[in-house]
Design an enzyme around this catalytic site. Structure first.
Site, PDB file in Angstrom:
ATOM      1  N   GLU A  77       0.317  -1.336   0.248  1.00  0.00           N
ATOM      2  CA  GLU A  77      -0.058   0.107   0.440  1.00  0.00           C
ATOM      3  C   GLU A  77       1.013   0.793   0.103  1.00  0.00           C
ATOM      4  O   GLU A  77       0.437   2.130   0.508  1.00  0.00           O
ATOM      5  CB  GLU A  77      -0.973  -0.088   1.208  1.00  0.00           C
ATOM      6  CG  GLU A  77      -1.531  -1.142   1.174  1.00  0.00           C
ATOM      7  CD  GLU A  77      -2.964  -0.564   2.221  1.00  0.00           C
ATOM      8  OE1 GLU A  77      -4.423  -0.666   2.297  1.00  0.00           O
ATOM      9  OE2 GLU A  77      -2.764  -0.916   3.573  1.00  0.00           O
ATOM     10  N   HIS A  96       0.106   5.841   7.666  1.00  0.00           N
ATOM     11  CA  HIS A  96      -1.184   5.126   6.952  1.00  0.00           C
ATOM     12  C   HIS A  96      -1.787   3.784   8.265  1.00  0.00           C
ATOM     13  O   HIS A  96      -0.625   3.365   8.740  1.00  0.00           O
ATOM     14  CB  HIS A  96      -1.238   4.700   5.902  1.00  0.00           C
ATOM     15  CG  HIS A  96      -2.256   3.244   5.835  1.00  0.00           C
ATOM     16  ND1 HIS A  96      -3.532   3.793   5.561  1.00  0.00           N
ATOM     17  CD2 HIS A  96      -2.292   2.524   5.062  1.00  0.00           C
ATOM     18  CE1 HIS A  96      -4.588   2.081   5.408  1.00  0.00           C
ATOM     19  NE2 HIS A  96      -3.039   1.833   5.449  1.00  0.00           N
ATOM     20  N   HIS A  98      -4.478   1.857  10.687  1.00  0.00           N
ATOM     21  CA  HIS A  98      -5.591   0.631  11.437  1.00  0.00           C
ATOM     22  C   HIS A  98      -5.592   0.864  12.407  1.00  0.00           C
ATOM     23  O   HIS A  98      -6.507  -0.443  12.534  1.00  0.00           O
ATOM     24  CB  HIS A  98      -5.233  -0.854  10.242  1.00  0.00           C
ATOM     25  CG  HIS A  98      -4.921  -0.669   8.984  1.00  0.00           C
ATOM     26  ND1 HIS A  98      -3.761  -1.777   9.041  1.00  0.00           N
ATOM     27  CD2 HIS A  98      -4.515  -0.656   7.674  1.00  0.00           C
ATOM     28  CE1 HIS A  98      -3.704  -2.086   7.768  1.00  0.00           C
ATOM     29  NE2 HIS A  98      -4.177  -1.000   6.948  1.00  0.00           N
ATOM     30  N   HIS A 166     -11.048  -0.343   6.866  1.00  0.00           N
ATOM     31  CA  HIS A 166     -10.360  -0.463   6.679  1.00  0.00           C
ATOM     32  C   HIS A 166      -9.132   0.511   7.661  1.00  0.00           C
ATOM     33  O   HIS A 166      -8.509  -0.601   8.316  1.00  0.00           O
ATOM     34  CB  HIS A 166      -9.130  -0.084   4.767  1.00  0.00           C
ATOM     35  CG  HIS A 166      -8.144  -0.242   4.995  1.00  0.00           C
ATOM     36  ND1 HIS A 166      -7.165  -0.065   3.803  1.00  0.00           N
ATOM     37  CD2 HIS A 166      -6.936  -0.308   4.977  1.00  0.00           C
ATOM     38  CE1 HIS A 166      -6.068   0.051   3.185  1.00  0.00           C
ATOM     39  NE2 HIS A 166      -5.771  -0.623   4.717  1.00  0.00           N
TER      40      HIS A 166
HETATM   41 ZN   LIG Z   1      -4.019  -0.514   5.094  1.00  0.00          ZN
END
Ligand SMILES: [Zn+2]
Length: 249
Positions: A77, A96, A98, A166
């Site tokens: 990603e 980024h 989660h 996500h």
């Molecule tokens: Zn992710």
């Protein structure tokens, strides 16, 4: 272009802090824009943030091509980061993650809003990007530039965007700020869930959010960073307020 050792150490520290504070687990990543090559960014090879070492850090083009992979595998990603740097010259660091706190807000449509000054960076509106809207049924991972650019468009000029089912992205002008904003975004999400169970929530007003952001100084980030370094077992390095490393503060 060679990257200063202290900058690489700083990125390792950011990874370790995010892991220690429960923002990332085996997954999630943090990057910084390359200080000498604005259309490159620096990020670890695909590895759990808690395990990352200096030798794991690689440079990438904004399209997500590793400059000198030397057999090292990249995060699937990674495109998220380049797509944000591409359209946001003010952004120098991206996370980024989660984190468990933010997930419920991305899947219910309940707005995530700041209720304490420490989380004001999320601003008055936190948008949610849904991969299904343009890309249909996928595994929800952002694995190409088209998806990443669509996510960056949803982020717009904001600091935070949720990703349905996500996680989220957090963008900021410096590495220490983006770690700070990531930690307090998750805390805010937890507190909002708790407060919601008690009754109606009074969030920060638009004016209060602006007042917090107008008066926030490097000392705020440094207070947290020193403590988080201690908890993560990493050396604390006070950054200069001026000079080439000042933008890291
Ligand atoms: Zn992710």
């Amino acid at each position: 272009m060679r990257v200063a050792q202290e900058l690489l150490e700083e990125l390792v520290t950011a990874n370790r802090i995010l892991a220690r504070e429960g923002i990332v687990d085996s997954f999630g990543h943090v990057s910084i824009r390359h200080p000498g090559i604005p259309d490159h960014y620096l990020m670890s090879r695909a590895r759990a943030p808690e395990c990352i070492e200096v030798d794991d850090v690689m440079a990438f083009t904004l399209d997500g091509v590793a400059i000198d992979a030397a057999g090292r595998k990249s995060y699937a990603e990674r495109f998220i980061h380049g797509a944000i740097y591409e359209v946001r010259p003010d952004v120098h660091a991206v996370v980024h993650h989660h984190s468990h706190g933010v997930i419920p807000f991305g899947i219910t449509g309940t707005p995530l809003r700041p209720l304490i000054p420490l989380s004001a960076a999320m601003g008055t509106e936190v948008p949610t990007w849904d991969s299904r809207t343009r890309f249909g049924d996928t595994n929800l991972l952002v694995t190409n530039m088209a998806m990443a650019r669509d996510l960056a468009a949803t982020l717009g000029n904001r600091s935070v965007a949720l990703m349905r089912g996500h996680g989220c992205v957090v963008a900021s002008g410096s590495l220490r700020a983006v770690v700070f904003d990531s930690v307090y975004l998750n805390l805010n999400a937890d507190l909002q869930m708790q407060a919601h169970a008690l009754g109606e929530i009074t969030f920060l007003s638009r004016g209060e959010i602006q007042a917090v952001l107008d008066t926030r100084g490097a000392f705020t980030y440094e207070r947290a960073w020193e403590r988080w370094c201690r908890r993560a077992g990493r050396p604390y390095d006070l950054r200069p307020m001026e000079g080439p490393l000042a933008d890291l503060v």
